[in-house]
Write a protein that holds these residues in place. Structure first.
Motif, PDB file in Angstrom:
ATOM      1  N   GLU A 168       0.779  -1.280  -0.173  1.00 31.29           N
ATOM      2  CA  GLU A 168       0.027   0.013   0.124  1.00 31.29           C
ATOM      3  C   GLU A 168       0.888   1.274  -0.224  1.00 31.29           C
ATOM      4  O   GLU A 168       0.470   2.217  -0.597  1.00 31.29           O
ATOM      5  CB  GLU A 168      -0.888  -0.130   1.202  1.00 31.29           C
ATOM      6  N   LEU A 169       1.851   1.215   0.935  1.00 36.28           N
ATOM      7  CA  LEU A 169       2.833   2.438   0.690  1.00 36.28           C
ATOM      8  C   LEU A 169       3.491   2.742  -0.561  1.00 36.28           C
ATOM      9  O   LEU A 169       3.688   3.837  -1.053  1.00 36.28           O
ATOM     10  CB  LEU A 169       3.788   2.192   1.790  1.00 36.28           C
ATOM     11  N   LEU A 170       3.845   1.559  -1.130  1.00 43.15           N
ATOM     12  CA  LEU A 170       4.267   1.429  -2.869  1.00 43.15           C
ATOM     13  C   LEU A 170       3.523   2.120  -3.348  1.00 43.15           C
ATOM     14  O   LEU A 170       3.840   2.956  -4.535  1.00 43.15           O
ATOM     15  CB  LEU A 170       4.949   0.156  -3.074  1.00 43.15           C
ATOM     16  N   ILE A 171       2.325   1.921  -3.448  1.00 45.96           N
ATOM     17  CA  ILE A 171       1.141   2.317  -4.383  1.00 45.96           C
ATOM     18  C   ILE A 171       1.083   3.859  -4.008  1.00 45.96           C
ATOM     19  O   ILE A 171       1.061   4.538  -5.112  1.00 45.96           O
ATOM     20  CB  ILE A 171      -0.276   1.575  -4.133  1.00 45.96           C
ATOM     21  N   GLU A 172       0.951   4.102  -2.962  1.00 44.19           N
ATOM     22  CA  GLU A 172       0.607   5.647  -2.546  1.00 44.19           C
ATOM     23  C   GLU A 172       2.149   6.472  -3.080  1.00 44.19           C
ATOM     24  O   GLU A 172       1.955   7.712  -3.635  1.00 44.19           O
ATOM     25  CB  GLU A 172       0.790   5.758  -1.055  1.00 44.19           C
ATOM     26  N   VAL A 173       3.454   5.704  -3.054  1.00 45.22           N
ATOM     27  CA  VAL A 173       4.548   6.708  -3.448  1.00 45.22           C
ATOM     28  C   VAL A 173       4.461   6.625  -4.908  1.00 45.22           C
ATOM     29  O   VAL A 173       4.760   7.725  -5.617  1.00 45.22           O
ATOM     30  CB  VAL A 173       5.831   5.750  -3.220  1.00 45.22           C
ATOM     31  N   ALA A 174       3.988   5.617  -5.687  1.00 43.63           N
ATOM     32  CA  ALA A 174       3.708   5.427  -7.279  1.00 43.63           C
ATOM     33  C   ALA A 174       2.712   6.697  -7.663  1.00 43.63           C
ATOM     34  O   ALA A 174       2.818   7.457  -8.468  1.00 43.63           O
ATOM     35  CB  ALA A 174       3.533   4.234  -7.829  1.00 43.63           C
ATOM     36  N   ARG A 175       1.634   6.819  -6.754  1.00 46.84           N
ATOM     37  CA  ARG A 175       0.699   7.736  -7.150  1.00 46.84           C
ATOM     38  C   ARG A 175       1.068   9.189  -6.928  1.00 46.84           C
ATOM     39  O   ARG A 175       0.810   9.853  -7.947  1.00 46.84           O
ATOM     40  CB  ARG A 175      -0.663   7.418  -6.121  1.00 46.84           C
ATOM     41  N   ALA A 176       1.848   9.455  -5.924  1.00 45.81           N
ATOM     42  CA  ALA A 176       2.569  10.696  -5.769  1.00 45.81           C
ATOM     43  C   ALA A 176       3.428  11.034  -6.961  1.00 45.81           C
ATOM     44  O   ALA A 176       3.341  12.174  -7.266  1.00 45.81           O
ATOM     45  CB  ALA A 176       3.153  10.724  -4.396  1.00 45.81           C
ATOM     46  N   PHE A 177       4.203  10.161  -7.153  1.00 42.72           N
ATOM     47  CA  PHE A 177       5.329  10.177  -8.211  1.00 42.72           C
ATOM     48  C   PHE A 177       4.478  10.551  -9.636  1.00 42.72           C
ATOM     49  O   PHE A 177       4.973  11.517 -10.321  1.00 42.72           O
ATOM     50  CB  PHE A 177       6.054   8.816  -8.293  1.00 42.72           C
ATOM     51  N   PHE A 178       3.518   9.928  -9.756  1.00 42.92           N
ATOM     52  CA  PHE A 178       2.746  10.251 -11.038  1.00 42.92           C
ATOM     53  C   PHE A 178       1.959  11.402 -11.092  1.00 42.92           C
ATOM     54  O   PHE A 178       1.620  11.913 -12.221  1.00 42.92           O
ATOM     55  CB  PHE A 178       1.999   8.902 -11.432  1.00 42.92           C
ATOM     56  N   LEU A 179       1.345  11.885 -10.068  1.00 41.88           N
ATOM     57  CA  LEU A 179       0.870  13.154  -9.741  1.00 41.88           C
ATOM     58  C   LEU A 179       1.562  14.227 -10.140  1.00 41.88           C
ATOM     59  O   LEU A 179       1.235  15.295 -10.816  1.00 41.88           O
ATOM     60  CB  LEU A 179       0.219  13.192  -8.766  1.00 41.88           C
ATOM     61  N   ARG A 180       2.875  14.068  -9.842  1.00 43.49           N
ATOM     62  CA  ARG A 180       3.741  15.154 -10.297  1.00 43.49           C
ATOM     63  C   ARG A 180       4.532  15.300 -11.264  1.00 43.49           C
ATOM     64  O   ARG A 180       5.362  16.122 -11.702  1.00 43.49           O
ATOM     65  CB  ARG A 180       4.798  15.345  -8.671  1.00 43.49           C
ATOM     66  N   LEU A 181       4.439  13.990 -11.870  1.00 42.88           N
ATOM     67  CA  LEU A 181       5.173  13.990 -13.191  1.00 42.88           C
ATOM     68  C   LEU A 181       4.470  14.262 -14.463  1.00 42.88           C
ATOM     69  O   LEU A 181       3.435  13.849 -14.600  1.00 42.88           O
ATOM     70  CB  LEU A 181       5.763  12.567 -13.457  1.00 42.88           C
ATOM     71  N   PRO A 182       4.793  15.165 -15.016  1.00 46.09           N
ATOM     72  CA  PRO A 182       4.209  15.634 -16.476  1.00 46.09           C
ATOM     73  C   PRO A 182       3.974  14.481 -17.461  1.00 46.09           C
ATOM     74  O   PRO A 182       5.058  13.731 -17.897  1.00 46.09           O
ATOM     75  CB  PRO A 182       4.457  16.841 -16.643  1.00 46.09           C
ATOM     76  N   ASP A 183       2.823  14.249 -18.177  1.00 47.37           N
ATOM     77  CA  ASP A 183       2.835  13.457 -19.551  1.00 47.37           C
ATOM     78  C   ASP A 183       3.504  14.092 -20.453  1.00 47.37           C
ATOM     79  O   ASP A 183       3.325  15.234 -20.725  1.00 47.37           O
ATOM     80  CB  ASP A 183       1.280  13.324 -19.534  1.00 47.37           C
ATOM     81  N   VAL A 184       4.162  13.182 -21.309  1.00 48.98           N
ATOM     82  CA  VAL A 184       4.891  13.794 -22.362  1.00 48.98           C
ATOM     83  C   VAL A 184       4.441  12.869 -23.508  1.00 48.98           C
ATOM     84  O   VAL A 184       4.340  11.764 -23.267  1.00 48.98           O
ATOM     85  CB  VAL A 184       6.383  13.950 -22.205  1.00 48.98           C
ATOM     86  N   ILE A 185       4.566  13.485 -24.669  1.00 46.42           N
ATOM     87  CA  ILE A 185       4.497  12.968 -25.901  1.00 46.42           C
ATOM     88  C   ILE A 185       5.317  11.555 -26.178  1.00 46.42           C
ATOM     89  O   ILE A 185       4.952  10.476 -26.591  1.00 46.42           O
ATOM     90  CB  ILE A 185       4.252  13.729 -27.353  1.00 46.42           C
TER      91      ILE A 185
END
Length: 141
Positions: free
Chosen positions: A82-99
């Motif tokens: 669950e901690l790993l999923i939360e870290v991944a969620r926080a990481f992807f929230l702050r990482l912009p999508d690029v083409i």
């Protein structure tokens, strides 16, 4: 040298519990002593409050301990997941999508890096080391 023997006292005991009788027999066989001596040793251990469990009891205690350890490990792994999923969620929230993220070459490179990371982690686990050793010939993930 003459050996003086202590006079033995006689006690007659009736055991109604078959498990107790079987444990006493196992103890006598394990110590290679007569049943009466094994009973006397068991009584003296009980009176001294220093009981040594018979082999079956030790096995049951080990099984119980292993079961408890497995439960706590499963709980701990669920927390880690669950901690790993939360870290991944926080990481992807702050990482912009690029083409470039949609490029199959980029995806393949990412997959290779993830596989290397997993292989290196598995190798460290098998080796029993915690040190983070990075092979200079590979990308660091």
């Amino acid at each position: 040298m003459t050996r003086t023997s202590v006079p033995a006292s006689r006690v007659q005991v009736y055991l109604t519990d078959q498990k107790l009788f079987a444990a006493l027999n196992r103890e006598a066989r394990a110590a290679r002593v007569p049943l009466s001596q094994a009973a006397g040793q068991a009584i003296s251990r009980g009176l001294l409050r220093n009981p040594r469990a018979d082999p079956e009891d030790r096995m049951q205690n080990l099984e119980r301990s292993l079961r408890d350890h497995m439960r706590s490990t499963a709980r701990d792994m669920q927390i880690v997941q669950e901690l790993l999923i939360e870290v991944a969620r926080a990481f992807f929230l702050r990482l912009p999508d690029v083409i470039a993220d949609q490029d199959p070459t980029v995806q393949a490179a990412i997959d290779i890096r993830i596989e290397r990371l997993l292989d290196a982690t598995a190798a460290r686990i098998v080796a029993g080391t915690r040190d983070r050793q990075i092979d200079p010939g590979k990308d660091s993930a």
